[in-house]
Design a protein around this motif. Structure first.
Motif, short mmCIF file in Angstrom:
data_model
loop_
_atom_site.label_atom_id
_atom_site.label_comp_id
_atom_site.label_asym_id
_atom_site.label_seq_id
_atom_site.Cartn_x
_atom_site.Cartn_y
_atom_site.Cartn_z
N TRP A 57 -38.13 6.02 30.86
CA TRP A 57 -37.96 4.64 31.34
C TRP A 57 -38.54 4.57 32.76
CZ3 TRP A 57 -34.12 8.17 30.79
CH2 TRP A 57 -33.33 8.45 31.91
N TRP A 104 -27.52 8.79 34.72
CA TRP A 104 -26.79 7.55 34.39
C TRP A 104 -25.49 7.91 33.69
CZ3 TRP A 104 -28.90 2.34 34.82
CH2 TRP A 104 -30.16 2.29 35.44
N ALA A 107 -25.10 7.08 29.60
CA ALA A 107 -25.94 7.84 28.68
C ALA A 107 -25.79 9.35 28.85
CB ALA A 107 -27.40 7.44 28.86
N PHE A 108 -25.69 9.80 30.08
CA PHE A 108 -25.84 11.25 30.33
C PHE A 108 -24.62 11.91 30.96
CE2 PHE A 108 -30.10 9.19 31.15
CZ PHE A 108 -30.52 9.32 29.83
N GLU A 133 -25.14 0.11 31.31
CA GLU A 133 -26.10 0.36 30.23
C GLU A 133 -25.46 -0.19 28.96
OE1 GLU A 133 -27.26 4.74 30.51
OE2 GLU A 133 -25.66 4.55 31.97
N TRP A 184 -31.33 8.54 23.99
CA TRP A 184 -30.58 8.14 25.19
C TRP A 184 -29.09 8.35 25.04
CZ3 TRP A 184 -33.67 3.05 26.48
CH2 TRP A 184 -34.89 3.41 27.07
N PHE A 230 -30.68 -3.44 23.81
CA PHE A 230 -30.07 -2.53 24.77
C PHE A 230 -30.86 -2.65 26.08
CE2 PHE A 230 -30.06 1.58 27.00
CZ PHE A 230 -28.71 1.66 27.27
N TRP A 232 -30.26 -2.17 30.75
CA TRP A 232 -29.47 -1.55 31.80
C TRP A 232 -29.75 -2.22 33.14
CZ3 TRP A 232 -33.31 0.64 28.89
CH2 TRP A 232 -34.52 0.94 29.54
C1 TMO Z 1 -30.68 5.86 30.73
N1 TMO Z 1 -30.99 4.45 30.60
C2 TMO Z 1 -31.27 3.87 31.94
C3 TMO Z 1 -32.19 4.25 29.73
O1 TMO Z 1 -29.92 3.82 30.06
#
Ligand code: TMO
Length: 337
Positions: A57, A104, A107-108, A133, A184, A230, A232
């Protein structure tokens, strides 16, 4: 051996004992002085490259080149590697990648925390920007009255709403939600749609890229049909008028993947920095700068807009951002000097 040799030389030169002591003392102090200055030199950053990951992204890629550009401006070597946005935290933990500059939460967060707990990856603090997000829609969707009751998610239970979001590929004429790439956050959105009882009316399709999401916004507007994608924040769409759907509030553990019932939206989350644990030792100066560095919502949105709105190449966008924002980043490079 050395002493015998020294004695021999002294005998030859007929130098007095007191003088020998003075020579030895001056030799010792020379060794101490050079050891101290060597310690000073080893305080400089290693010439080994700082490995910065790029994902899929725009703000993340531009920011990679922005941070890399700052580090290069101080004489560091930087290497960029394209990396999977979930697996990267394990790569940082084992030292194949040095830093991550856009972690983020939604997501992560889980991959990040897993690597943090295993050891080897360090939490380098938060950016000033807060994040969201989630699924949402461009404001003209609401203005056209395509789904009365939005942004409250319960508006999606209305079949008269869902039918305005149908596309030719929708199974059983369901409304379509266009989710981002599955890398993601996996099946988060399909699981949520089912958990909230929306599965009979809505179908979740995965997009192959972020660009496919932006193409969908343009196509839906042209065709005058509703669209839910989707997205963010911070992102370039912050400036365009985009509204996130208000799902039941997030709480830790509510997701299916965390053992919950899945009936929750995404968190109002953090945006973190992470680094391999050796980074402060190998690159003490770059590490200090990376600690200082923090971007705002507006700055992250600008980095995305240079690519997605202004259609610049990521590297050119980063060079422009650095040129336009020296007052922001030059002070970071002075830190710890
Ligand atoms: C990790 N993202 C910004 C694509 O949600």
């Amino acid at each position: 051996m050395t002493i015998i040799l020294l004695k021999h030389i002294l005998n030859v030169l007929n130098i007095k004992k007191g003088e020998i002591m003075r020579k030895i003392i001056s030799l010792i102090s020379a060794v101490i002085i050079s050891a101290v200055s060597f310690a000073g030199i080893s305080n400089a950053d290693s010439k080994k490259p700082i490995v910065i990951p790029t994902h899929n992204w725009s703000s993340q890629i531009v920011m990679a080149y922005v941070i890399g550009g700052i580090m290069e401006s101080m004489g560091n070597n930087v290497k960029y590697v394209n990396a999977d946005s979930q697996a990267v935290y394990e790569s940082i933990r084992i030292g194949d990648v040095t830093i991550s500059h856009e972690v983020w939460e939604s997501a992560f967060g889980k991959s990040f925390t897993t690597a943090l707990d295993k050891g080897g990856l360090l939490d380098w603090g938060d950016h000033e920007a807060r994040t969201l997000e989630d699924m949402g829609y461009p404001n003209w969707v609401a203005e056209k009255g395509l789904c009365p009751g939005l942004p409250d998610w319960t508006a999606l239970k209305n079949p008269d709403c869902a039918k305005n979001f149908t596309t030719p590929d929708s199974p059983d004429g369901k409304g379509r939600m266009l989710e981002g790439p599955q890398t993601w956050h996996g099946d988060l959105i399909p699981q949520r749609v089912d958990a909230l009882g929306l599965g009979d009316l809505w179908w979740v399709k995965f997009a192959g890229s972020a660009d496919a999401l932006w193409a969908e916004l343009a196509a839906a507007e042209k065709e005058g049909r509703g669209t839910i994608i989707f997205n963010w924040t911070p992102n370039f769409t912050d400036a365009d008028g985009f509204t996130f759907i208000e799902f039941p509030p997030y709480y830790p553990g509510c997701r299916k993947s965390d053992g919950g019932d899945g009936k929750c939206g995404s968190p109002r989350g953090w945006l973190k920095k992470a680094a391999n644990y050796k980074f402060p030792k190998t690159h003490p100066h770059a590490y200090t700068i990376f600690s200082q560095l923090s971007f705002t919502t507006k700055q992250v949105g600008e980095m995305a807009a240079l690519v997605d709105t202004d259609k610049m190449d990521h590297k050119d966008a980063a060079a422009k951002w650095l040129a336009d924002n020296e007052d922001v980043w030059i002070p970071w490079t002075k830190a710890g000097m």
